[in-house]
Design a protein around this motif. Structure first.
Motif, PDB file in Angstrom:
ATOM      1  N   TYR A   1       0.834  -1.206   0.000  1.00 42.08           N
ATOM      2  CA  TYR A   1       0.000   0.000   0.000  1.00 42.08           C
ATOM      3  C   TYR A   1       0.870   1.258   0.000  1.00 42.08           C
ATOM      4  O   TYR A   1       0.630   2.201  -0.773  1.00 42.08           O
ATOM      5  CB  TYR A   1      -0.920  -0.001   1.221  1.00 42.08           C
ATOM      6  CG  TYR A   1      -1.704   1.281   1.378  1.00 42.08           C
ATOM      7  CD1 TYR A   1      -2.831   1.527   0.598  1.00 42.08           C
ATOM      8  CD2 TYR A   1      -1.295   2.256   2.298  1.00 42.08           C
ATOM      9  CE1 TYR A   1      -3.538   2.713   0.727  1.00 42.08           C
ATOM     10  CE2 TYR A   1      -1.996   3.443   2.428  1.00 42.08           C
ATOM     11  CZ  TYR A   1      -3.114   3.666   1.646  1.00 42.08           C
ATOM     12  OH  TYR A   1      -3.802   4.845   1.769  1.00 42.08           O
ATOM     13  N   ILE A   2       1.883   1.269   0.851  1.00 42.89           N
ATOM     14  CA  ILE A   2       2.782   2.431   0.922  1.00 42.89           C
ATOM     15  C   ILE A   2       3.512   2.620  -0.403  1.00 42.89           C
ATOM     16  O   ILE A   2       3.646   3.739  -0.907  1.00 42.89           O
ATOM     17  CB  ILE A   2       3.794   2.258   2.076  1.00 42.89           C
ATOM     18  CG1 ILE A   2       3.061   2.319   3.422  1.00 42.89           C
ATOM     19  CG2 ILE A   2       4.881   3.330   2.013  1.00 42.89           C
ATOM     20  CD1 ILE A   2       3.929   1.973   4.608  1.00 42.89           C
ATOM     21  N   PHE A   3       3.979   1.508  -0.976  1.00 46.78           N
ATOM     22  CA  PHE A   3       4.699   1.572  -2.249  1.00 46.78           C
ATOM     23  C   PHE A   3       3.815   2.157  -3.350  1.00 46.78           C
ATOM     24  O   PHE A   3       4.234   3.058  -4.093  1.00 46.78           O
ATOM     25  CB  PHE A   3       5.169   0.171  -2.643  1.00 46.78           C
ATOM     26  CG  PHE A   3       5.787   0.093  -4.006  1.00 46.78           C
ATOM     27  CD1 PHE A   3       7.071   0.556  -4.232  1.00 46.78           C
ATOM     28  CD2 PHE A   3       5.071  -0.436  -5.078  1.00 46.78           C
ATOM     29  CE1 PHE A   3       7.644   0.495  -5.496  1.00 46.78           C
ATOM     30  CE2 PHE A   3       5.629  -0.502  -6.344  1.00 46.78           C
ATOM     31  CZ  PHE A   3       6.918  -0.035  -6.553  1.00 46.78           C
ATOM     32  N   LEU A   4       2.582   1.662  -3.450  1.00 47.74           N
ATOM     33  CA  LEU A   4       1.671   2.136  -4.492  1.00 47.74           C
ATOM     34  C   LEU A   4       1.287   3.601  -4.274  1.00 47.74           C
ATOM     35  O   LEU A   4       1.161   4.376  -5.230  1.00 47.74           O
ATOM     36  CB  LEU A   4       0.415   1.263  -4.531  1.00 47.74           C
ATOM     37  CG  LEU A   4       0.627  -0.189  -4.988  1.00 47.74           C
ATOM     38  CD1 LEU A   4      -0.673  -0.974  -4.893  1.00 47.74           C
ATOM     39  CD2 LEU A   4       1.165  -0.230  -6.416  1.00 47.74           C
ATOM     40  N   THR A   5       1.116   3.979  -3.003  1.00 43.33           N
ATOM     41  CA  THR A   5       0.789   5.370  -2.691  1.00 43.33           C
ATOM     42  C   THR A   5       1.924   6.298  -3.099  1.00 43.33           C
ATOM     43  O   THR A   5       1.700   7.363  -3.695  1.00 43.33           O
ATOM     44  CB  THR A   5       0.499   5.533  -1.187  1.00 43.33           C
ATOM     45  OG1 THR A   5      -0.619   4.718  -0.832  1.00 43.33           O
ATOM     46  CG2 THR A   5       0.181   6.985  -0.849  1.00 43.33           C
ATOM     47  N   LEU A   6       3.149   5.888  -2.791  1.00 41.54           N
ATOM     48  CA  LEU A   6       4.306   6.704  -3.161  1.00 41.54           C
ATOM     49  C   LEU A   6       4.454   6.793  -4.679  1.00 41.54           C
ATOM     50  O   LEU A   6       4.815   7.845  -5.216  1.00 41.54           O
ATOM     51  CB  LEU A   6       5.578   6.132  -2.530  1.00 41.54           C
ATOM     52  CG  LEU A   6       5.698   6.310  -1.009  1.00 41.54           C
ATOM     53  CD1 LEU A   6       6.926   5.579  -0.479  1.00 41.54           C
ATOM     54  CD2 LEU A   6       5.769   7.790  -0.642  1.00 41.54           C
TER      55      LEU A   6
ATOM     56  N   LYS B   1       2.055   6.774  -6.838  1.00 37.01           N
ATOM     57  CA  LYS B   1       1.044   7.722  -7.314  1.00 37.01           C
ATOM     58  C   LYS B   1       1.490   9.163  -7.108  1.00 37.01           C
ATOM     59  O   LYS B   1       1.007  10.079  -7.774  1.00 37.01           O
ATOM     60  CB  LYS B   1      -0.286   7.489  -6.590  1.00 37.01           C
ATOM     61  CG  LYS B   1      -1.007   6.215  -6.999  1.00 37.01           C
ATOM     62  CD  LYS B   1      -2.310   6.072  -6.232  1.00 37.01           C
ATOM     63  CE  LYS B   1      -3.046   4.799  -6.620  1.00 37.01           C
ATOM     64  NZ  LYS B   1      -4.311   4.632  -5.855  1.00 37.01           N
ATOM     65  N   ASN B   2       2.417   9.353  -6.167  1.00 35.19           N
ATOM     66  CA  ASN B   2       2.912  10.693  -5.872  1.00 35.19           C
ATOM     67  C   ASN B   2       4.232  11.008  -6.569  1.00 35.19           C
ATOM     68  O   ASN B   2       4.814  12.069  -6.335  1.00 35.19           O
ATOM     69  CB  ASN B   2       3.077  10.862  -4.363  1.00 35.19           C
ATOM     70  CG  ASN B   2       1.755  11.108  -3.666  1.00 35.19           C
ATOM     71  OD1 ASN B   2       1.211  12.206  -3.700  1.00 35.19           O
ATOM     72  ND2 ASN B   2       1.217  10.069  -3.035  1.00 35.19           N
ATOM     73  N   GLY B   3       4.712  10.082  -7.399  1.00 38.69           N
ATOM     74  CA  GLY B   3       5.909  10.373  -8.173  1.00 38.69           C
ATOM     75  C   GLY B   3       7.173   9.673  -7.718  1.00 38.69           C
ATOM     76  O   GLY B   3       8.229   9.827  -8.340  1.00 38.69           O
ATOM     77  N   PHE B   4       7.097   8.893  -6.635  1.00 38.80           N
ATOM     78  CA  PHE B   4       8.256   8.127  -6.186  1.00 38.80           C
ATOM     79  C   PHE B   4       8.289   6.776  -6.921  1.00 38.80           C
ATOM     80  O   PHE B   4       7.252   6.251  -7.330  1.00 38.80           O
ATOM     81  CB  PHE B   4       8.182   7.873  -4.677  1.00 38.80           C
ATOM     82  CG  PHE B   4       8.353   9.112  -3.839  1.00 38.80           C
ATOM     83  CD1 PHE B   4       9.610   9.507  -3.402  1.00 38.80           C
ATOM     84  CD2 PHE B   4       7.255   9.883  -3.482  1.00 38.80           C
ATOM     85  CE1 PHE B   4       9.775  10.639  -2.626  1.00 38.80           C
ATOM     86  CE2 PHE B   4       7.405  11.022  -2.705  1.00 38.80           C
ATOM     87  CZ  PHE B   4       8.667  11.404  -2.276  1.00 38.80           C
ATOM     88  N   PHE B   5       9.489   6.241  -7.070  1.00 38.70           N
ATOM     89  CA  PHE B   5       9.680   4.915  -7.674  1.00 38.70           C
ATOM     90  C   PHE B   5       9.141   4.834  -9.102  1.00 38.70           C
ATOM     91  O   PHE B   5       8.692   3.779  -9.552  1.00 38.70           O
ATOM     92  CB  PHE B   5       9.030   3.817  -6.818  1.00 38.70           C
ATOM     93  CG  PHE B   5       9.406   3.864  -5.373  1.00 38.70           C
ATOM     94  CD1 PHE B   5      10.727   3.739  -4.977  1.00 38.70           C
ATOM     95  CD2 PHE B   5       8.437   4.054  -4.392  1.00 38.70           C
ATOM     96  CE1 PHE B   5      11.079   3.792  -3.637  1.00 38.70           C
ATOM     97  CE2 PHE B   5       8.777   4.104  -3.052  1.00 38.70           C
ATOM     98  CZ  PHE B   5      10.110   3.974  -2.669  1.00 38.70           C
TER      99      PHE B   5
ATOM    100  N   SER C   1       0.997  12.395  -9.823  1.00 35.00           N
ATOM    101  CA  SER C   1       0.753  13.255  -8.663  1.00 35.00           C
ATOM    102  C   SER C   1      -0.659  13.041  -8.139  1.00 35.00           C
ATOM    103  O   SER C   1      -1.579  12.741  -8.901  1.00 35.00           O
ATOM    104  CB  SER C   1       0.941  14.724  -9.049  1.00 35.00           C
ATOM    105  OG  SER C   1       0.494  15.587  -8.030  1.00 35.00           O
ATOM    106  N   THR C   2      -0.800  13.218  -6.842  1.00 32.27           N
ATOM    107  CA  THR C   2      -2.132  13.220  -6.235  1.00 32.27           C
ATOM    108  C   THR C   2      -2.501  14.625  -5.779  1.00 32.27           C
ATOM    109  O   THR C   2      -3.570  14.838  -5.216  1.00 32.27           O
ATOM    110  CB  THR C   2      -2.184  12.281  -5.014  1.00 32.27           C
ATOM    111  OG1 THR C   2      -1.255  12.743  -4.024  1.00 32.27           O
ATOM    112  CG2 THR C   2      -1.843  10.852  -5.407  1.00 32.27           C
ATOM    113  N   GLY C   3      -1.580  15.566  -6.005  1.00 34.05           N
ATOM    114  CA  GLY C   3      -1.824  16.938  -5.587  1.00 34.05           C
ATOM    115  C   GLY C   3      -1.415  17.219  -4.158  1.00 34.05           C
ATOM    116  O   GLY C   3      -1.552  18.343  -3.673  1.00 34.05           O
ATOM    117  N   GLY C   4      -0.884  16.207  -3.482  1.00 37.36           N
ATOM    118  CA  GLY C   4      -0.493  16.379  -2.089  1.00 37.36           C
ATOM    119  C   GLY C   4       0.960  16.775  -1.921  1.00 37.36           C
ATOM    120  O   GLY C   4       1.718  16.904  -2.889  1.00 37.36           O
TER     121      GLY C   4
END
Length: 238
Positions: free
Chosen positions: A16-21, A23-27, A142-145
């Protein structure tokens, strides 16, 4: 059995953390390129902006203001920022930017006129971005966060700058566009000065203005010295 369940929870949490990151541009692999049809800037854009002087991390306040104005608009909203200075070589107090919202494209408004009036009433100014014929472009999820902007600063920009250096390209200003699911970074390669808003100043002008303010401040401090101070000093000398 308990250990297996615990491991499963840990694995699920890590995924979950990996997928969230992501979505925010990491990995993710950001691949800059030179394009003749840059996103958003392949046509003239009408925007409303506020000029900002100071650290770039503070421009989100301006975007939040624009979001508040456009919160009830039924149309999708794209925000933007024009960043005139390299934060690695310019004092943070002198970093200049123009930040706001895209309001129209090719002369056609994307939002109702009442929003233009409200933006103007809240201090935003109208500006037309030119069509760009050639630019360096990179796209980041990006998620805008806040996490998306961390990825942008820590990873995406270093990748873009390496690409620019490796390909011996001459760039000046960066233009960023923010949508619900991505950040588009554009470095115009032609006619970049057409992105200068009327508030923009050269670094020499900014430094001169800052020096004048410091001088005026010191003059005011000296003039505000208590009236009896000079008499007291004279009496002490006697």
């Amino acid at each position: 059995m308990f250990e297996l369940a615990f491991i499963a929870v840990l694995v699920a949490g890590a995924i979950y953390i990996f997928l969230t990151l992501r979505k925010n541009g990491f990995f993710v692999t950001v691949e800059p390129s030179v394009t003749t049809t840059p996103k958003h800037l392949d046509k003239p854009l009408t925007v409303y902006y506020k000029y900002h002087l100071g650290p770039y991390q503070n421009v989100m306040k301006v975007i939040d203001e624009a979001k508040q104005v456009l919160s009830s608009s039924p149309s999708p909203v794209t925000y933007f920022g024009i960043y005139y200075d390299n934060p690695e070589t310019t004092d943070s107090h002198f970093l200049q930017s123009a930040v706001g919202v895209v309001f129209g494209t090719e002369g056609k408004d994307l939002h109702e006129e009442k929003y233009a009036k409200e933006l103007h009433d809240n201090g935003f100014e109208k500006f037309v971005m030119p069509k760009v014929e050639r630019a360096v472009q990179a796209v980041q999820p990006s998620t805008g966060g806040f996490a998306s902007f961390l990825a942008l600063v820590w990873f995406t920009y270093s990748t873009i700058r390496k690409y620019i250096t490796d390909n011996k390209l001459e760039t000046t200003y960066a233009v960023e566009f923010y949508t619900d699911n991505e950040i588009d970074v554009i470095f115009p390669l032609d006619d970049a000065n057409e992105f200068l808003v009327k508030d923009y100043q050269t670094i020499d002008q900014l430094e001169s203005e800052a020096a004048k303010k410091r001088f005026d401040s010191s003059e005011e401090d000296s003039e505000s010295e208590p009236e009896g101070a000079e008499e007291t000093e004279q009496e002490e000398e006697k």
